[in-house]
Design an enzyme around this catalytic site. Structure first.
Site, PDB file in Angstrom:
ATOM      1  N   HIS A 187     -40.620  78.879 100.045  1.00 20.12           N
ATOM      2  CA  HIS A 187     -39.264  78.379 100.967  1.00 20.12           C
ATOM      3  C   HIS A 187     -39.303  77.289 101.117  1.00 20.12           C
ATOM      4  O   HIS A 187     -38.624  76.594 101.796  1.00 20.12           O
ATOM      5  CB  HIS A 187     -39.397  78.782 102.202  1.00 20.12           C
ATOM      6  CG  HIS A 187     -37.665  80.307 101.759  1.00 20.12           C
ATOM      7  ND1 HIS A 187     -38.128  81.451 101.220  1.00 20.12           N
ATOM      8  CD2 HIS A 187     -37.342  79.521 101.748  1.00 20.12           C
ATOM      9  CE1 HIS A 187     -36.901  81.911 100.537  1.00 20.12           C
ATOM     10  NE2 HIS A 187     -35.716  81.308 100.496  1.00 20.12           N
ATOM     11  N   ARG A 294     -28.328  79.100 105.556  1.00 20.83           N
ATOM     12  CA  ARG A 294     -29.901  80.760 105.991  1.00 20.83           C
ATOM     13  C   ARG A 294     -30.710  80.775 106.973  1.00 20.83           C
ATOM     14  O   ARG A 294     -31.577  80.325 108.049  1.00 20.83           O
ATOM     15  CB  ARG A 294     -31.804  80.111 105.315  1.00 20.83           C
ATOM     16  CG  ARG A 294     -31.411  80.348 103.696  1.00 20.83           C
ATOM     17  CD  ARG A 294     -33.387  79.053 103.305  1.00 20.83           C
ATOM     18  NE  ARG A 294     -32.926  79.825 101.676  1.00 20.83           N
ATOM     19  CZ  ARG A 294     -32.531  78.590 100.613  1.00 20.83           C
ATOM     20  NH1 ARG A 294     -32.492  77.755 101.311  1.00 20.83           N
ATOM     21  NH2 ARG A 294     -33.109  78.833  99.382  1.00 20.83           N
ATOM     22  N   ARG A 330     -25.724  83.099 105.755  1.00 17.73           N
ATOM     23  CA  ARG A 330     -25.686  84.743 104.934  1.00 17.73           C
ATOM     24  C   ARG A 330     -26.902  85.234 106.245  1.00 17.73           C
ATOM     25  O   ARG A 330     -27.436  84.843 106.988  1.00 17.73           O
ATOM     26  CB  ARG A 330     -26.846  84.172 103.977  1.00 17.73           C
ATOM     27  CG  ARG A 330     -27.410  85.239 103.528  1.00 17.73           C
ATOM     28  CD  ARG A 330     -29.018  84.783 102.569  1.00 17.73           C
ATOM     29  NE  ARG A 330     -30.201  84.223 103.158  1.00 17.73           N
ATOM     30  CZ  ARG A 330     -30.367  83.262 101.958  1.00 17.73           C
ATOM     31  NH1 ARG A 330     -30.433  83.868 100.696  1.00 17.73           N
ATOM     32  NH2 ARG A 330     -31.676  83.205 102.304  1.00 17.73           N
ATOM     33  N   GLU A 429     -28.365  88.254  93.012  1.00 20.30           N
ATOM     34  CA  GLU A 429     -29.807  87.613  93.188  1.00 20.30           C
ATOM     35  C   GLU A 429     -30.570  88.752  92.900  1.00 20.30           C
ATOM     36  O   GLU A 429     -31.690  88.936  92.600  1.00 20.30           O
ATOM     37  CB  GLU A 429     -30.819  86.626  94.716  1.00 20.30           C
ATOM     38  CG  GLU A 429     -29.893  88.014  96.296  1.00 20.30           C
ATOM     39  CD  GLU A 429     -30.997  87.164  97.177  1.00 20.30           C
ATOM     40  OE1 GLU A 429     -31.578  85.967  96.668  1.00 20.30           O
ATOM     41  OE2 GLU A 429     -30.867  87.541  97.934  1.00 20.30           O
ATOM     42  N   ASN A 452     -33.168  81.173  92.864  1.00 20.00           N
ATOM     43  CA  ASN A 452     -34.651  81.706  93.046  1.00 20.00           C
ATOM     44  C   ASN A 452     -35.033  83.162  92.985  1.00 20.00           C
ATOM     45  O   ASN A 452     -36.229  82.450  92.904  1.00 20.00           O
ATOM     46  CB  ASN A 452     -34.494  80.879  94.187  1.00 20.00           C
ATOM     47  CG  ASN A 452     -34.579  79.509  94.908  1.00 20.00           C
ATOM     48  OD1 ASN A 452     -33.134  79.369  94.088  1.00 20.00           O
ATOM     49  ND2 ASN A 452     -33.824  79.509  96.213  1.00 20.00           N
ATOM     50  N   ASP A 453     -34.245  84.192  93.199  1.00 21.58           N
ATOM     51  CA  ASP A 453     -34.708  85.171  93.181  1.00 21.58           C
ATOM     52  C   ASP A 453     -34.436  85.893  92.201  1.00 21.58           C
ATOM     53  O   ASP A 453     -35.010  86.665  91.206  1.00 21.58           O
ATOM     54  CB  ASP A 453     -34.298  86.145  94.898  1.00 21.58           C
ATOM     55  CG  ASP A 453     -34.723  85.720  95.671  1.00 21.58           C
ATOM     56  OD1 ASP A 453     -36.148  86.321  95.381  1.00 21.58           O
ATOM     57  OD2 ASP A 453     -34.540  85.948  96.789  1.00 21.58           O
ATOM     58  N   ARG A 463     -42.013  83.698  93.114  1.00 21.59           N
ATOM     59  CA  ARG A 463     -42.057  82.738  92.354  1.00 21.59           C
ATOM     60  C   ARG A 463     -43.191  82.021  93.438  1.00 21.59           C
ATOM     61  O   ARG A 463     -42.606  80.984  93.357  1.00 21.59           O
ATOM     62  CB  ARG A 463     -40.336  82.517  93.196  1.00 21.59           C
ATOM     63  CG  ARG A 463     -40.342  83.340  94.755  1.00 21.59           C
ATOM     64  CD  ARG A 463     -38.596  83.469  95.070  1.00 21.59           C
ATOM     65  NE  ARG A 463     -38.173  82.384  96.444  1.00 21.59           N
ATOM     66  CZ  ARG A 463     -36.933  82.591  96.567  1.00 21.59           C
ATOM     67  NH1 ARG A 463     -36.486  83.385  96.698  1.00 21.59           N
ATOM     68  NH2 ARG A 463     -36.692  81.204  97.739  1.00 21.59           N
ATOM     69  N   CYS A 500     -26.525  79.358  94.887  1.00 22.04           N
ATOM     70  CA  CYS A 500     -26.553  78.643  96.266  1.00 22.04           C
ATOM     71  C   CYS A 500     -28.138  78.669  96.315  1.00 22.04           C
ATOM     72  O   CYS A 500     -29.638  78.145  96.607  1.00 22.04           O
ATOM     73  CB  CYS A 500     -26.771  79.120  97.251  1.00 22.04           C
ATOM     74  SG  CYS A 500     -27.263  81.066  97.580  1.00 22.04           S
TER      75      CYS A 500
HETATM   76  C1  PEP Z   1     -31.812  82.865  96.044  1.00 18.38           C
HETATM   77  O1  PEP Z   1     -32.758  83.796  96.185  1.00 18.38           O
HETATM   78  O2  PEP Z   1     -31.697  82.195  95.312  1.00 18.38           O
HETATM   79  C2  PEP Z   1     -31.439  82.176  97.546  1.00 18.38           C
HETATM   80  C3  PEP Z   1     -30.739  81.009  97.336  1.00 18.38           C
HETATM   81  O3  PEP Z   1     -31.929  82.931  98.697  1.00 18.38           O
HETATM   82  P1  PEP Z   1     -33.253  82.484  99.051  1.00 18.38           P
HETATM   83  O4  PEP Z   1     -34.198  81.132  98.430  1.00 18.38           O
HETATM   84  O5  PEP Z   1     -33.488  82.286 100.382  1.00 18.38           O
HETATM   85  O6  PEP Z   1     -34.911  84.018  98.873  1.00 18.38           O
HETATM   86 MG    MG Z   2     -32.695  85.012  97.262  1.00 13.17          MG
END
Ligand code: PEP
Ligand code: MG
Length: 568
Positions: A187, A294, A330, A429, A452-453, A463, A500
């Site tokens: 993040h 977020r 979210r 995700e 991302n997840d 990650r 996203c």
């Molecule tokens: C993701 O997981 O792709 C996402 C957008 O949420 P975060 O990066 O906040 O986990």
């Molecule tokens: Mg996520």
């Protein structure tokens, strides 16, 4: 030269400021002169009080009266006669050092507060920890770094920056940052892109090889860092910086234009934000909506939960600021690398697989309801959509929606206005959600794919872990197949599908996502105009014909090569 993971584009050249580690160990020591130790303790208390008074004043002037109250409360803890008396007694009777005595008394106090029924009093435990840690650091001679007020322009080099560290950076003075840990979707990296600060993460040996006041230069696009570079290297990077700035300038021509492909397929290019302050970047870069707000950042950097009214104001501000353009908010996605200390969530072996996001909210309904009520109330002032994170099953959606219905009824009874037909969507995700996206699509109004997840869970790669980051790739055929499945299943049920995760802003993958039929792309605001440039220069129909071929490629490398050959 050092090499890390490219995390946020742009070239940075400047002087280094090392962020010192703050971990400390409190050892029990016997003191020969207890009276002297008590004097030392008293001096530390008054030094701490002076520091807190300064912070309190600064907060009052720059942030607000209400926020400053936290520090007033901290000063009151410092003046607590009972606490001071107990520490001094322990130093006297056990001839022990002040730091140790304070840590013992603190733990006693914290456990008393933690056992209290009243949520407010319970939360005071975090305040006690904060203040006493400050005193202990003074006693141990450990300097605390304040990265929110810097005197000169610097590049921060740190072992790690938490999202809350990143949020507190002095945005006027920080040219860039480098961390030893982390990956491109941790993040702090995501926040760097939002703030448009060049950053490189996962740089092994950064703290060994870079010292305070060194001059460093790097390109956030390739992850190469030059320590005390020679003139020709500096000139090379300055040239790159100029080119980067010129390209960014040229993209400004696309402001105000539609995001329509060569064959006139319209998509939505939206931005991801963490706080209402990020709105400025969203508007500047002409994003057509907010695809991910977020909300958890509202819960960080404080000592207690944000109230319904406070949340309402933040959501309303964003909704109004976007003037009826879609704003997907979210619900709280705490956990993973986003910690909220005062919630006192248990330390876990696998935080990304643990008690997080919707799992916490379905358990702590008090927290969830407060947020849902605030979101509903704010929906009266703009085009807000609610999105639940980390959904893995139909049951979770049904439970979350049942709580939402309860909140709607409450607001109705209270005669408070809200959008009755507010859209409700989920993040896809978790691989399980992607696989059953045909079933999930029947329950919601939209999907947003969180790559991302989704990448980390699909290929089983943390990650945040730089040593296996070579496996964390958006070009993996498994990921691309899952994305296609989700888009098709969403469309078959007549719902729109967005994305996203960071893949949505990846210049190499945008044409492929367009070909797969993705409806909405949400990314760091700074990437929106480049994405528009790519969309405008791509034919959706031509890309759509290539998707079958792409999904049958064997390796991530093959996918990359296929994409490269499309460019020539
Ligand atoms: C993701 O997981 O792709 C996402 C957008 O949420 P975060 O990066 O906040 O986990
Ligand atoms: Mg996520």
């Amino acid at each position: 030269m050092l090499k890390g993971i490219a995390a946020s584009p742009g070239v940075a050249l400047g002087k280094v400021l090392i962020k010192k580690e703050e971990t400390f160990e409190i050892k029990q020591e016997t003191v020969l002169n207890a009276t002297e130790e008590i004097d030392k303790f008293n001096a530390a208390i008054s030094q701490c009080e002076t520091e807190l008074q300064k912070i309190c004043q600064h907060t009052k002037e720059n942030i607000g009266e209400e926020e400053a109250l936290i520090f007033e409360a901290h000063i009151m803890i410092l003046q607590d006669i009972e606490l001071l008396k107990k520490v001094k007694e322990m130093i006297q009777t056990e001839s022990t050092n002040a730091a140790y005595a304070l840590s013992q008394v603190r733990d006693e106090f914290i456990s008393i507060f933690e056992m209290m029924e009243d949520a407010y009093l319970k939360e005071r435990a975090a305040d006690i920890k904060d203040v006493t840690d400050r005193v202990i650091r003074i006693l141990l001679g450990i300097q605390t770094e304040d990265l929110s007020h810097l005197d000169e322009h610097v590049i921060i080099v740190a072992k790690d920056l938490t999202p809350s560290d990143t949020a507190q950076l002095d945005k006027e003075k920080v040219i860039g940052f480098i961390t030893e840990t982390g990956g491109s979707t941790s993040h702090s990296a995501i926040m760097a892109r939002t703030l448009e600060i060049p950053a490189v993460v996962g740089v092994k040996g950064a703290l060994e090889n870079i010292k305070d006041d060194d001059f460093i230069a790097y390109d956030g696009d390739d992850g190469c860092i030059y320590v005390n570079p020679d003139e020709s290297c500096i000139n090379m990077l300055k040239k790159k910086q100029e080119e980067y700035n010129t390209f960014k300038e040229s993209l400004k021509q696309l402001i105000g234009q539609n995001s329509i492909s060569k064959d006139e397929i319209q998509v939505e290019l939206a931005a991801n934000i963490g706080t209402p302050d990020d709105l400025e970047g969203v508007l500047k870069n002409d994003a057509e909506g907010i695809g991910l707000y977020r909300s958890e950042f509202l819960y960080m950097d404080r000592n207690n939960l944000p109230s319904e009214d406070e949340q309402f104001e933040a959501y309303k501000k964003v909704a109004e600021g976007m003037e009826n353009k879609p704003v997907v908010i979210r619900t709280l996605d705490v956990g993973g690398d986003k910690e909220i200390n005062y919630l006192d969530l248990p330390k876990e072996m696998n935080p990304f697989l643990g008690y997080r996001a919707i799992r916490v909210c379905l358990d702590r309904k008090d927290i969830f309801k407060t947020q849902l009520r605030a979101l509903l109330r704010a929906s009266h002032y703009g085009n807000i959509k609610i999105m639940f994170p980390m959904i893995s099953s139909v049951e979770e959606i049904r439970s979350a929606k049942a709580i939402l219905s309860g909140c709607k009824k409450e607001l109705q009874n209270e005669n408070l206005p809200f959008n009755q037909n507010i859209e409700v969507g989920i993040m896809i995700e978790i691989p399980a959600a992607a696989v059953i996206s045909d079933l999930l699509a029947k329950e919601v109004d939209f999907f947003s794919i969180g790559t991302n997840d989704l990448i980390q869970y699909t290929v089983a790669v943390d990650r945040m872990n730089q040593s296996i980051s070579y496996l964390y790739t958006p070009f993996h055929p498994a990921l691309l197949r899952l994305i296609k499945t989700v888009i098709d299943n969403g469309h078959n049920q007549g719902i729109w599908v967005g994305m996203c995760g960071e893949v949505a802003g990846n210049p190499d993958l945008i044409p492929i996502l367009l070909g797969m039929g993705l409806d909405e792309f949400s990314m760091s605001a700074g990437s929106v105009l480049k994405a528009r440039y790519i969309v405008k220069n791509t034919s959706q129909a031509i890309m759509a014909k290539k998707i079958d071929d792409i999904l049958n490629l064997s390796t991530a490398e093959d996918v990359k090569q296929y994409i490269n050959q499309l460019k020539v």
